[in-house]
Write a protein that holds these residues in place. Structure first.
Motif, PDB file in Angstrom:
ATOM      1  N   ASP A  79      11.423   4.752  -8.685  1.00 34.31           N
ATOM      2  CA  ASP A  79      10.290   4.665  -9.600  1.00 34.31           C
ATOM      3  C   ASP A  79      10.716   4.444 -11.043  1.00 34.31           C
ATOM      4  N   GLY A  80       9.917   3.678 -11.739  1.00 35.75           N
ATOM      5  CA  GLY A  80       9.989   3.706 -13.195  1.00 35.75           C
ATOM      6  C   GLY A  80      11.017   2.854 -13.890  1.00 35.75           C
ATOM      7  N   THR A  81      11.904   2.187 -13.158  1.00 29.06           N
ATOM      8  CA  THR A  81      12.865   1.327 -13.854  1.00 29.06           C
ATOM      9  C   THR A  81      12.304  -0.087 -13.937  1.00 29.06           C
ATOM     10  N   LEU A  82      12.420  -0.696 -15.110  1.00 25.60           N
ATOM     11  CA  LEU A  82      11.945  -2.064 -15.259  1.00 25.60           C
ATOM     12  C   LEU A  82      12.876  -3.004 -14.509  1.00 25.60           C
ATOM     13  N   LEU A  83      12.326  -3.807 -13.621  1.00 28.51           N
ATOM     14  CA  LEU A  83      13.159  -4.758 -12.898  1.00 28.51           C
ATOM     15  C   LEU A  83      12.368  -6.000 -12.506  1.00 28.51           C
ATOM     16  N   ARG A  84      13.088  -6.959 -11.951  1.00 29.68           N
ATOM     17  CA  ARG A  84      12.435  -8.194 -11.524  1.00 29.68           C
ATOM     18  C   ARG A  84      12.580  -8.369 -10.027  1.00 29.68           C
ATOM     19  N   VAL A  85      11.515  -8.781  -9.388  1.00 26.73           N
ATOM     20  CA  VAL A  85      11.554  -9.089  -7.976  1.00 26.73           C
ATOM     21  C   VAL A  85      11.192 -10.554  -7.819  1.00 26.73           C
ATOM     22  N   GLY A  86      11.968 -11.258  -7.015  1.00 26.66           N
ATOM     23  CA  GLY A  86      11.664 -12.666  -6.832  1.00 26.66           C
ATOM     24  C   GLY A  86      11.644 -13.046  -5.366  1.00 26.66           C
ATOM     25  N   GLY A  87      10.690 -13.880  -5.003  1.00 29.12           N
ATOM     26  CA  GLY A  87      10.604 -14.357  -3.631  1.00 29.12           C
ATOM     27  C   GLY A  87       9.420 -15.287  -3.511  1.00 29.12           C
ATOM     28  N   LEU A  88       8.975 -15.484  -2.273  1.00 36.05           N
ATOM     29  CA  LEU A  88       7.828 -16.353  -2.068  1.00 36.05           C
ATOM     30  C   LEU A  88       6.564 -15.510  -1.969  1.00 36.05           C
ATOM     31  N   VAL A  89       5.461 -16.053  -2.472  1.00 40.31           N
ATOM     32  CA  VAL A  89       4.184 -15.362  -2.323  1.00 40.31           C
ATOM     33  C   VAL A  89       3.722 -15.574  -0.882  1.00 40.31           C
ATOM     34  N   LYS A  90       3.521 -14.477  -0.168  1.00 38.45           N
ATOM     35  CA  LYS A  90       3.196 -14.573   1.253  1.00 38.45           C
ATOM     36  C   LYS A  90       1.840 -15.244   1.466  1.00 38.45           C
ATOM     37  N   ASP A  91       1.786 -16.154   2.445  1.00 35.98           N
ATOM     38  CA  ASP A  91       0.521 -16.838   2.733  1.00 35.98           C
ATOM     39  C   ASP A  91      -0.552 -15.843   3.125  1.00 35.98           C
ATOM     40  N   GLY A  92      -1.709 -16.004   2.541  1.00 35.04           N
ATOM     41  CA  GLY A  92      -2.843 -15.176   2.908  1.00 35.04           C
ATOM     42  C   GLY A  92      -2.827 -13.784   2.313  1.00 35.04           C
ATOM     43  N   SER A  93      -1.868 -13.503   1.470  1.00 38.98           N
ATOM     44  CA  SER A  93      -1.772 -12.137   0.952  1.00 38.98           C
ATOM     45  C   SER A  93      -2.478 -11.940  -0.382  1.00 38.98           C
ATOM     46  N   LEU A  94      -2.860 -13.049  -1.039  1.00 41.54           N
ATOM     47  CA  LEU A  94      -3.429 -12.933  -2.378  1.00 41.54           C
ATOM     48  C   LEU A  94      -4.864 -12.431  -2.334  1.00 41.54           C
ATOM     49  N   LYS A  95      -5.104 -11.295  -2.988  1.00 50.66           N
ATOM     50  CA  LYS A  95      -6.467 -10.766  -3.055  1.00 50.66           C
ATOM     51  C   LYS A  95      -6.846 -10.599  -4.517  1.00 50.66           C
ATOM     52  N   ILE A  96      -7.927 -11.268  -4.911  1.00 48.34           N
ATOM     53  CA  ILE A  96      -8.383 -11.133  -6.285  1.00 48.34           C
ATOM     54  C   ILE A  96      -9.426 -10.040  -6.345  1.00 48.34           C
ATOM     55  N   GLY A  97      -9.160  -9.030  -7.112  1.00 48.96           N
ATOM     56  CA  GLY A  97     -10.071  -7.896  -7.173  1.00 48.96           C
ATOM     57  C   GLY A  97     -11.040  -8.047  -8.327  1.00 48.96           C
ATOM     58  N   SER A  98     -11.751  -7.006  -8.616  1.00 50.51           N
ATOM     59  CA  SER A  98     -12.627  -7.052  -9.777  1.00 50.51           C
ATOM     60  C   SER A  98     -11.778  -6.799 -11.009  1.00 50.51           C
ATOM     61  N   ASP A  99     -12.250  -7.239 -12.163  1.00 46.88           N
ATOM     62  CA  ASP A  99     -11.556  -6.979 -13.431  1.00 46.88           C
ATOM     63  C   ASP A  99     -10.098  -7.389 -13.467  1.00 46.88           C
ATOM     64  N   LEU A 100      -9.847  -8.632 -13.201  1.00 42.63           N
ATOM     65  CA  LEU A 100      -8.519  -9.229 -13.380  1.00 42.63           C
ATOM     66  C   LEU A 100      -7.453  -8.729 -12.422  1.00 42.63           C
ATOM     67  N   GLY A 101      -7.733  -7.699 -11.680  1.00 41.59           N
ATOM     68  CA  GLY A 101      -6.684  -7.160 -10.807  1.00 41.59           C
ATOM     69  C   GLY A 101      -6.391  -8.111  -9.659  1.00 41.59           C
ATOM     70  N   THR A 102      -5.100  -8.439  -9.466  1.00 41.91           N
ATOM     71  CA  THR A 102      -4.755  -9.229  -8.293  1.00 41.91           C
ATOM     72  C   THR A 102      -3.707  -8.474  -7.508  1.00 41.91           C
ATOM     73  N   LYS A 103      -3.734  -8.659  -6.201  1.00 41.26           N
ATOM     74  CA  LYS A 103      -2.781  -7.998  -5.336  1.00 41.26           C
ATOM     75  C   LYS A 103      -2.193  -9.072  -4.443  1.00 41.26           C
ATOM     76  N   PHE A 104      -0.889  -9.064  -4.294  1.00 43.19           N
ATOM     77  CA  PHE A 104      -0.285 -10.026  -3.370  1.00 43.19           C
ATOM     78  C   PHE A 104       1.056  -9.491  -2.902  1.00 43.19           C
ATOM     79  N   ILE A 105       1.647 -10.211  -1.957  1.00 36.94           N
ATOM     80  CA  ILE A 105       2.927  -9.765  -1.396  1.00 36.94           C
ATOM     81  C   ILE A 105       4.008 -10.794  -1.694  1.00 36.94           C
ATOM     82  N   ILE A 106       5.142 -10.318  -2.186  1.00 38.98           N
ATOM     83  CA  ILE A 106       6.300 -11.197  -2.342  1.00 38.98           C
ATOM     84  C   ILE A 106       7.226 -10.934  -1.166  1.00 38.98           C
TER      85      ILE A 106
END
Lengths: 645, 135
Positions: free
Chosen positions: B47-74
């Motif tokens: 928890d809590g350390t600033l880091l970068r994760v890189g990969g492909l955005v999983k097909d079908g995983s992108l969910k746009i929520g209310s108020d700018l929130g987006t959820k997806f899987i790398i």
């Protein structure tokens, strides 16, 4: 046809450069002839490269897709202006532009720098030619813009859509003129070092080139920053991206060089350091090119990268750097006479300037290369965050800002004069007064750090103006005519210093007091930002030449009155299907209201809205800095005549 | 003071300042380097350390929520990381596209504060390309 002719022209250019080198360096030919033929073939190099460049442009204009480069980076539908400027919107074409500027420089050396002793001139031509030779080989073997393909495709792939922008028209050429202009300083410096008997005039010969390159580089960086600001849609003007850093490094050493040249011209001290700076500056231009072209650093400027190209440039780079450093070390001179060490004179401040600038170069370069270093040693992949650069640069900028206005008030020889003390005191009082006034007017509470930097920006600005006041009011008239005749170049310097203050002010003010909101808006929604209200009015479409815009309409409202329409857009390129975000910027005095739009749905949109006070000072300052030096350059040559130019 | 002493003072000050600069650089560097991981290398409970994760955005995983929130899987080929991002996604953000997210893990969820998708359509962030190649 174009492919064949283009290749032949480049090969002719290569042959001309070999012949030039032959005449310049083979000792059996007698002096006059040497110079005549070297100049002639140097001019040939320029002409052949110029023709090949024009030919490539022609290929782009008529959309000759038998050329791989044209096919990959152009299309029939593309607007004409982007066909012409698209030549440098790709790796091969931009390297040809780099080469063209190298050869233009050579042509200018031959044609206009005639007062310089022939022996120095000949060496300069030889060194400049060998740089051209190396890049010609590079282009012919790894990045040939005239590569042919068959069968000929019907339409091209098209220009990277983000590049289809007015920024492309001016940013790359200016930046390259800056980078490559330093090659002339490099060639002269090495040539001067090769010459054993030195006249002291050399600082005058190369000064002009130091100014011109610096002006071009400054403008190039400013325009690049402005382009990124509105096109990338993040509203940032500097990201500490490796490629940005790569352009900043020669800019900093170039700045140090200008100052060091002034010092040498006036006191005759630090000759070797000045020469080393010219070598370093061009070396950083080459390193910048290497980093961008090899793609070893992740950056926003990603032309297709190819390790082989990187290797070539690495070889060219190492060769020229080691060659010049070798000659430099062999010709090191002891400062001939140790003068009295007087601390409070202009030369000392220039030394401190150079010291601080070089420390900046080292810390930036280190931050830039550290990821490569660490990956090579431990295999860890890291990014050095922008915060690192801000933290290490801030104290240096503070020191520079304190000292920068003081130096020009001092004389070259003695300690303080009364006049200087008086002026600095006056400026100090005015600065304090202005800061207090500003604190009263502006309601935000500045934190100490930002306040300090803003104060220093004002300090630089005020001292630079006070310094231009006539020395003695009763003799104002005489002073004025003297000012006109002799001091015009000084006005140029003060404008540049003043502009630096303006720029720092903009940078700090905009970073400290910007307001940003990322939010979801329904039709008719109003939001409050700074002293304004922004209302979302719905969307429409706009048909462009090769794209369609989905425009989102906003009204900007102040005191219940609508003052502007703002229409950020999503731009859909028909051919490639690419989407880009077009920001909408409203200017309000020196401030910007900046809107970009993300997701657009029937019922709502996502918008990012920022109000950036004094952000325009950043570019205003940058352009003024370039203007100041231009002013100085123009009047310098008028006063000294071309004989010293 | 003689010239020699003056000069000595001058250069001593310069050296001390350089040392200070080096110290500052090292401290700044230590606090501001951000490590990059692919989803399979990552320790999700850190928890809590600033880091970068890189990969492909999983097909079908992108969910746009209310108020700018987006959820997806790398994802890479072996592991997945769930990402939450509050903000406007870059133009080149698409499912199946390579991206890099910068942020922190909080309760096994990666809260991103920045999504880096680069200019060029064909351009895969270098780190992502290399970590996928090694799979």
């Amino acid at each position: 046809m174009i492919a064949l002719t283009g290749n032949i022209l480049l090969i002719f250019a290569l042959l001309s450069s070999i012949v030039t080198l032959f005449f310049a360096k083979v000792p059996v030919i007698d002096g006059h002839k040497k110079y005549k033929f070297a100049s002639l073939f140097g001019t040939f190099q320029f002409l052949f490269i110029l023709f090949s460049y024009i030919l490539l442009t022609y290929g782009f204009v008529i959309s000759d897709f038998s050329l791989v480069t044209v096919w990959q980076n152009s299309e029939i539908q593309k607007p004409l202006i982007y066909k012409i400027t698209g030549v440098w919107g790709n790796h091969e074409g931009s390297m040809l532009l780099w080469l063209l500027i190298l050869s233009i420089c050579l042509f200018f050396i031959i044609k206009y720098d005639k007062k310089i002793p022939k022996s120095v001139q000949l060496n300069t031509i030889a060194i400049q030619t060998s740089i051209i030779f190396a890049f010609l080989l590079f282009i012919l073997f790894t990045s040939n813009p005239f590569a042919l393909q068959l069968p000929i495709p019907i339409d091209g792939v098209g220009l990277n859509t983000l590049l289809q922008d007015p920024g492309l028209i001016i940013h790359p050429p200016l930046l390259y003129i800056g980078y490559v202009g330093y090659s002339v300083l490099f060639s002269y410096s090495v040539a001067i070092m090769l010459e054993n008997k030195l006249t002291d005039n050399w600082a005058r010969w190369i000064e002009k080139w130091a100014y011109i390159s610096w002006i071009a580089l400054t403008l190039g960086i400013c325009i690049g920053s402005w382009w990124a600001y509105y096109e990338l849609g993040w509203g940032g003007w500097w990201f500490w991206d490796p490629v940005e850093n790569a352009s900043l490094l020669p800019w900093i050493t170039g700045t140090a060089l200008i100052h060091s040249l002034l010092n040498y011209k006036s006191t005759g001290q630090h000759r070797d350091w000045t020469l080393l700076l010219s070598i370093l500056t061009f070396s950083f231009s080459l390193i910048g090119t290497f980093l961008v072209r090899s793609g070893i650093l992740t950056s926003v400027h990603s032309f297709a990268s190819d390790p082989q190209r990187g290797l070539w440039i690495l070889i060219i780079l190492s060769f020229f750097i080691f060659f010049s450093l070798f000659i430099f070390l062999r010709n090191l001179q002891k400062d001939s006479e140790k003068k009295d060490f007087v601390f409070l004179r202009r030369g000392t401040f220039i030394l401190i300037n150079n010291y601080l600038l070089m420390v900046s170069v080292v810390v930036i370069f280190f931050g830039m290369m550290y990821p490569l270093l660490l990956e090579a040693i431990t295999g860890d992949r890291i990014t050095v965050g922008p915060k690192y650069f801000n933290i290490v640069i801030a104290p240096l900028v503070i020191l520079i800002a304190i000292l920068m206005p003081i130096g020009p008030n001092l004389t070259w020889k003695d300690n303080w004069t009364q006049l200087a003390v008086k002026r600095l005191m006056i400026s100090f009082v005015i600065t304090i007064f202005l800061i207090i006034a500003m604190q009263l007017v502006i309601y935000e509470n500045a934190d100490a750090f930002h306040l300090l930097l803003i104060s220093l920006a004002i300090w630089i600005f005020i001292v630079s103006i006070v310094d231009l006041l006539p020395r003695n009011l009763s003799k104002f008239r005489i002073e004025f005519s003297e000012l006109r005749r002799k001091n015009l170049p000084i006005i140029g310097s003060r404008i540049t210093h003043m502009a630096f203050g303006i720029m720092i002010f903009g940078i700090i003010y905009a970073s400290a007091y910007s307001e940003n909101k990322d939010l979801k808006m329904n039709l008719g929604d109003k939001i409050q930002i700074d002293r304004f209200e922004l209302q979302y009015d719905g969307f429409g479409t706009h048909i462009g030449e090769n794209y369609d815009d989905l425009q989102i309409n906003f009204s900007l409202i102040k005191d219940d009155k609508k003052i502007a329409n703002m229409t950020p857009a999503k731009r859909f390129f028909r051919k490639s299907g690419d989407i880009t975000t077009e920001a909408s910027i409203h200017k309000y005095y020196f401030d910007h209201m900046y809107i970009t739009v993300g997701e657009v749905q029937e019922q709502f949109i996502y918008a990012s809205v920022s109000y950036k006070p004094f952000v325009r000072f950043i570019w205003l300052g940058g352009f003024l800095m370039a203007f100041g030096v231009l002013f100085k350059t123009l009047f310098r040559s008028k006063i000294f005549g071309t004989s010293n130019a | 003071m003689t010239n020699k002493v003056k000069r000595l003072y001058f250069y001593t000050t310069a050296t001390l300042l350089s040392a200070l600069a080096i110290a500052l650089v090292l401290i700044a560097l230590d606090e501001n380097i951000i490590y990059f991981y692919s989803p399979s290398e990552i320790n999700q409970s850190e928890d809590g350390t600033l880091l970068r994760v890189g990969g492909l955005v999983k097909d079908g995983s992108l969910k746009i929520g209310s108020d700018l929130g987006t959820k997806f899987i790398i994802e890479d080929n072996t592991a997945e990381v769930s990402v939450i991002y509050n903000g406007i996604l870059p133009d080149l953000f698409r499912e199946g596209q390579g991206i890099v997210a910068e942020g922190k893990f909080i309760d096994n969820l990666f809260i991103a504060n920045e999504i880096v998708a680069k200019h060029d359509e064909n351009y895969m962030p270098k780190e992502v390309y290399e970590s996928l190649k090694n799979k």
